[in-house]
Design an enzyme around this catalytic site. Structure first.
Site, PDB file in Angstrom:
ATOM      1  N   GLN A 185      37.894  46.269  36.808  1.00  0.00           N
ATOM      2  CA  GLN A 185      38.245  45.633  35.731  1.00  0.00           C
ATOM      3  C   GLN A 185      38.410  44.387  35.226  1.00  0.00           C
ATOM      4  O   GLN A 185      37.658  43.111  35.047  1.00  0.00           O
ATOM      5  CB  GLN A 185      38.690  46.259  35.105  1.00  0.00           C
ATOM      6  CG  GLN A 185      39.429  45.428  33.322  1.00  0.00           C
ATOM      7  CD  GLN A 185      40.102  45.872  32.078  1.00  0.00           C
ATOM      8  OE1 GLN A 185      40.677  45.112  31.467  1.00  0.00           O
ATOM      9  NE2 GLN A 185      41.341  47.080  33.124  1.00  0.00           N
ATOM     10  N   ARG A 242      35.076  41.201  36.534  1.00  0.00           N
ATOM     11  CA  ARG A 242      34.231  40.892  35.754  1.00  0.00           C
ATOM     12  C   ARG A 242      34.663  39.016  35.184  1.00  0.00           C
ATOM     13  O   ARG A 242      34.253  38.553  34.762  1.00  0.00           O
ATOM     14  CB  ARG A 242      34.386  41.335  33.935  1.00  0.00           C
ATOM     15  CG  ARG A 242      34.282  43.125  34.171  1.00  0.00           C
ATOM     16  CD  ARG A 242      34.498  43.770  32.901  1.00  0.00           C
ATOM     17  NE  ARG A 242      33.970  44.959  33.342  1.00  0.00           N
ATOM     18  CZ  ARG A 242      34.181  46.299  32.431  1.00  0.00           C
ATOM     19  NH1 ARG A 242      34.811  45.861  31.337  1.00  0.00           N
ATOM     20  NH2 ARG A 242      33.922  47.248  32.571  1.00  0.00           N
ATOM     21  N   HIS A 243      36.265  38.862  35.755  1.00  0.00           N
ATOM     22  CA  HIS A 243      36.747  37.260  35.669  1.00  0.00           C
ATOM     23  C   HIS A 243      35.560  37.154  36.846  1.00  0.00           C
ATOM     24  O   HIS A 243      36.126  36.476  38.157  1.00  0.00           O
ATOM     25  CB  HIS A 243      37.681  37.256  35.584  1.00  0.00           C
ATOM     26  CG  HIS A 243      38.115  37.997  34.616  1.00  0.00           C
ATOM     27  ND1 HIS A 243      38.607  37.219  33.561  1.00  0.00           N
ATOM     28  CD2 HIS A 243      38.976  39.329  33.940  1.00  0.00           C
ATOM     29  CE1 HIS A 243      39.133  37.525  32.768  1.00  0.00           C
ATOM     30  NE2 HIS A 243      39.337  39.344  32.982  1.00  0.00           N
ATOM     31  N   ARG A 244      34.453  36.238  36.795  1.00  0.00           N
ATOM     32  CA  ARG A 244      33.543  36.076  37.710  1.00  0.00           C
ATOM     33  C   ARG A 244      33.696  34.953  38.499  1.00  0.00           C
ATOM     34  O   ARG A 244      32.753  34.645  39.457  1.00  0.00           O
ATOM     35  CB  ARG A 244      32.325  35.473  37.022  1.00  0.00           C
ATOM     36  CG  ARG A 244      31.451  37.098  36.489  1.00  0.00           C
ATOM     37  CD  ARG A 244      29.967  36.640  35.633  1.00  0.00           C
ATOM     38  NE  ARG A 244      29.936  35.674  34.997  1.00  0.00           N
ATOM     39  CZ  ARG A 244      30.264  35.970  33.887  1.00  0.00           C
ATOM     40  NH1 ARG A 244      30.505  37.036  33.208  1.00  0.00           N
ATOM     41  NH2 ARG A 244      30.547  34.811  32.683  1.00  0.00           N
ATOM     42  N   TYR A 282      36.512  42.050  49.610  1.00  0.00           N
ATOM     43  CA  TYR A 282      37.391  43.563  49.851  1.00  0.00           C
ATOM     44  C   TYR A 282      36.664  43.681  51.420  1.00  0.00           C
ATOM     45  O   TYR A 282      36.489  42.761  52.129  1.00  0.00           O
ATOM     46  CB  TYR A 282      35.651  44.300  49.065  1.00  0.00           C
ATOM     47  CG  TYR A 282      35.454  44.013  47.887  1.00  0.00           C
ATOM     48  CD1 TYR A 282      34.288  43.837  46.789  1.00  0.00           C
ATOM     49  CD2 TYR A 282      36.810  44.114  47.056  1.00  0.00           C
ATOM     50  CE1 TYR A 282      33.838  43.534  45.813  1.00  0.00           C
ATOM     51  CE2 TYR A 282      36.421  43.539  45.245  1.00  0.00           C
ATOM     52  CZ  TYR A 282      35.335  43.454  45.161  1.00  0.00           C
ATOM     53  OH  TYR A 282      34.824  43.346  43.867  1.00  0.00           O
ATOM     54  N   ASP A 294      40.623  29.251  40.300  1.00  0.00           N
ATOM     55  CA  ASP A 294      40.829  27.926  40.031  1.00  0.00           C
ATOM     56  C   ASP A 294      42.354  27.720  39.158  1.00  0.00           C
ATOM     57  O   ASP A 294      41.828  29.136  38.483  1.00  0.00           O
ATOM     58  CB  ASP A 294      40.144  26.580  39.787  1.00  0.00           C
ATOM     59  CG  ASP A 294      39.187  27.213  38.875  1.00  0.00           C
ATOM     60  OD1 ASP A 294      39.672  27.556  37.507  1.00  0.00           O
ATOM     61  OD2 ASP A 294      38.212  27.497  38.970  1.00  0.00           O
ATOM     62  N   LEU A 295      43.272  26.853  38.648  1.00  0.00           N
ATOM     63  CA  LEU A 295      44.316  27.678  37.461  1.00  0.00           C
ATOM     64  C   LEU A 295      43.676  27.355  36.267  1.00  0.00           C
ATOM     65  O   LEU A 295      43.825  28.240  35.134  1.00  0.00           O
ATOM     66  CB  LEU A 295      45.376  26.115  37.607  1.00  0.00           C
ATOM     67  CG  LEU A 295      46.400  26.232  36.823  1.00  0.00           C
ATOM     68  CD1 LEU A 295      46.881  28.095  37.349  1.00  0.00           C
ATOM     69  CD2 LEU A 295      47.217  25.520  36.539  1.00  0.00           C
ATOM     70  N   HIS A 296      42.501  26.733  36.065  1.00  0.00           N
ATOM     71  CA  HIS A 296      41.685  26.997  34.471  1.00  0.00           C
ATOM     72  C   HIS A 296      42.063  28.278  34.300  1.00  0.00           C
ATOM     73  O   HIS A 296      41.389  29.040  33.644  1.00  0.00           O
ATOM     74  CB  HIS A 296      41.040  25.931  34.722  1.00  0.00           C
ATOM     75  CG  HIS A 296      40.029  25.852  32.943  1.00  0.00           C
ATOM     76  ND1 HIS A 296      40.357  26.100  31.938  1.00  0.00           N
ATOM     77  CD2 HIS A 296      38.270  26.451  33.148  1.00  0.00           C
ATOM     78  CE1 HIS A 296      39.162  26.814  30.953  1.00  0.00           C
ATOM     79  NE2 HIS A 296      38.420  27.077  32.124  1.00  0.00           N
ATOM     80  N   ARG A 342      44.659  39.122  30.357  1.00  0.00           N
ATOM     81  CA  ARG A 342      45.068  40.410  30.596  1.00  0.00           C
ATOM     82  C   ARG A 342      46.308  40.639  30.151  1.00  0.00           C
ATOM     83  O   ARG A 342      47.041  41.396  30.489  1.00  0.00           O
ATOM     84  CB  ARG A 342      44.429  40.639  32.330  1.00  0.00           C
ATOM     85  CG  ARG A 342      43.031  40.315  32.575  1.00  0.00           C
ATOM     86  CD  ARG A 342      41.784  40.658  31.742  1.00  0.00           C
ATOM     87  NE  ARG A 342      40.358  41.368  31.599  1.00  0.00           N
ATOM     88  CZ  ARG A 342      40.131  42.415  31.246  1.00  0.00           C
ATOM     89  NH1 ARG A 342      40.684  42.936  30.468  1.00  0.00           N
ATOM     90  NH2 ARG A 342      39.402  42.044  31.385  1.00  0.00           N
TER      91      ARG A 342
END
Length: 558
Positions: A354, A357-359, A365, A452-454, A463
């Site tokens: 899940q 998905r935050h590319r 891994y 990065d923070l943004h 989330r």
């Protein structure tokens, strides 16, 4: 220009001696152009950790060096681990040259643009030597002094016109449009190592601009100071086959204690963040999230923004005001100049399935494989719920106790049979990936994560939210603890203006205006019908209407 602007500070983070020696020291070239390293994160060791799910070379039973590993990764086109090291640099170059770096897809830029302050008077001044490498015709070569004189006259004319327009009170952002792209600019650039190396390669082989090549030379030197072996593997790739055996006992170990000795750094240090480094935060039944590195502070965000403002304020109060202004008005690029890094052990269905998905996150891994732990996730009893009737992705009401017990027994039986299969095949030569394919996504795995923070804020907004799946909420909250400690001012602004804020669409504003005009405390149904937010078939509000009701209810509670 100061070369040790923050003094020397103790840190638990990975430090690289050659990078520390380069910090804040301008590498000058051509006229008075320069590039200097102002921050970094990672190094060769960070590449190793990114390629081994955070475990390092101890994961292999064989004696494998970092250099061997890097050549293997290159040969197999496994590039993500090389994106864990990151460099932040300060450039002073002509606008024309700056555009090359700005156009790199993954570059994060804050530039002194001339909208907030006057443009620099300085510009690239060519000499006859600059023509020496060009294959120009003889008749053109004879005219070089005349051409240089024409360059200078044009530059001075545009400079004078710019000054005259400013003196007339003309707006800066339009007065600058006649300034030549040979004029100097300054900017901060943050980029991961792999993409930075690709950019320098593009400069060397594809650019005809000699100045860009000179800058790329200096950038490459800085990259090599941060991760010399990784850079070497990029510049001189070799075919490297490796045979290794993963030590699964090492893989299953929970981290404990500091990873590195306390070392000295010239970089900014956040004491509260240092306390959290390499201390796993327990989540769920067998999982954890462990902060492993950070780059920058709230002050770094302010400095990035002030490249545009040229001269900035100096007090903490003014810094806080600027950070809150930036977030409030969605000026996001300064928040891309700082980052956080984690290692985590989570059920596969949480991360990477899940969260991947935050590319924008760099995720590692175990090489090209996803190691599957012997541990598996059994939900807590209060999470055994029925399907929500209003949220197709969510959980609804609790089930009765008897049903809960049956479901937990079912899950336990499923995972136990999978564990038995794995045990029975452990001493065979059946490949791990074939065995792992039979294991449920409730099994745990290990991942590394840098962002990065943004974009971390974007992740947390989605989330760490009551509508998100419980398991990823727990993961996000653990990640958020480190963000809050490292960037307290920015995190507070994020809570105020993003996470806990309520926004209204133009249609919602219209409905609210009508509601207030009629002195109502809720939107009546006929307003929704007028707006078309009514399901005629079911004779009830549609989802947009329900969401507006929820927003109004939230406001009324405050």
């Amino acid at each position: 220009m100061e070369t040790e602007i923050y003094g020397i500070n103790p840190t638990k983070r990975l430090t690289v001696e050659t990078a520390e020696a380069e910090l804040y020291k301008p590498k000058t070239f051509l006229n008075d152009h320069f590039v200097r390293l102002v921050d970094y994160v990672g190094g060769d060791e960070a590449v190793v950790r990114g390629a081994t799910a955070g475990k390092g070379l101890d994961l292999f039973k064989e004696d494998i060096s970092a250099e061997d590993l890097f050549y293997y990764l290159r040969m197999n086109h496994i590039t993500e681990p090389f994106r864990f090291p990151e460099l932040k640099m300060h450039f002073k170059v002509p606008i024309q040259e700056a555009l090359f770096w700005v156009y790199q897809r993954s570059s994060r830029i804050n530039e002194w643009s001339g909208r907030y302050s006057e443009m620099s008077d300085e510009a690239r001044e060519y000499t006859e030597d600059d023509f020496s490498y060009l294959h120009v015709l003889d008749e053109t070569r004879d005219k070089i002094p005349e051409i240089l004189d024409l360059f200078e006259k044009t530059r001075l004319q545009s400079k004078d016109a710019y000054k005259n327009m400013l003196s007339e009170g003309f707006v800066r952002e339009l007065a600058r449009i006649g300034i030549g792209i040979g004029n100097n600019t300054e900017f901060y650039l943050t980029m991961n190592l792999e993409d930075l190396l690709i950019a320098t390669k593009t400069a060397f082989y594809n650019s005809i601009n000699y100045d860009i090549k000179k800058t790329a030379d200096s950038v490459l030197d800085l990259a090599a100071s941060v991760a010399p072996l990784a850079v070497k593997s990029f510049l001189t790739p070799q075919n490297q086959g490796l045979d290794w055996t993963i030590d699964r006992d090492v893989l299953e170990e929970k981290p404990s204690g500091n990873r590195f000795e306390i070392s000295q750094t010239k970089r900014l240090v956040v004491p509260e963040a240092e306390k959290m480094l390499f201390k796993p935060i327990d989540i769920l039944d067998h999982g954890w999230v462990m902060p492993t590195d950070y780059m920058g502070t709230d002050s770094s965000i302010v400095q990035a923004a002030r490249v545009s403002y040229s001269k900035g304020t100096t007090s903490v109060r003014q810094d806080k005001t600027l950070i809150r202004y930036l977030l409030r008005h969605l000026h996001t690029s300064p928040f891309e100049q700082v980052s956080v890094q984690y290692e985590m052990k989570t059920p596969i269905f949480v991360s990477p399935r899940q969260a991947a998905r935050h590319r924008t996150a760099v995720k590692g891994y175990l090489m090209d494989n996803m190691p599957v732990s012997k541990d598996f996730y059994i939900p807590e009893i209060e999470q055994i719920r029925g399907q929500s009737k209003t949220n197709m992705q969510g959980r609804g009401s609790e089930l009765d106790d008897e049903t809960k017990v049956r479901i937990i027994k079912e899950l336990d039986s499923t995972f136990s049979s999978q564990a038995k299969l794995r045990s029975e095949l452990s001493n065979t030569n059946i490949p791990d990936y074939m065995v792992d394919a039979q294991l449920g996504v409730g099994h745990y795995t290990w991942t590394t994560w840098k962002q990065d923070l943004h974009n971390v804020f974007h992740f947390l907004r989605l989330r760490d939210d009551s509508h998100a799946q419980h398991e990823i909420q727990v993961t996000a909250r653990a990640m958020g603890e480190f963000v809050e400690s490292t960037f307290p001012i920015s995190h507070e602004a994020f809570l105020d203006y993003t996470k806990n804020a309520v926004s209204f669409s133009s249609q919602e504003q219209e409905l609210l205006a009508r509601m207030i005009a009629e002195n109502r405390s809720a939107v009546p149904n006929h307003f929704y019908k007028d707006m078309g937010w009514w399901l005629k078939k079911d004779d009830k509000k549609n989802l947009e209407a329900i969401e507006l009701d929820n927003k109004i209810e939230t406001l009324m509670k405050k």
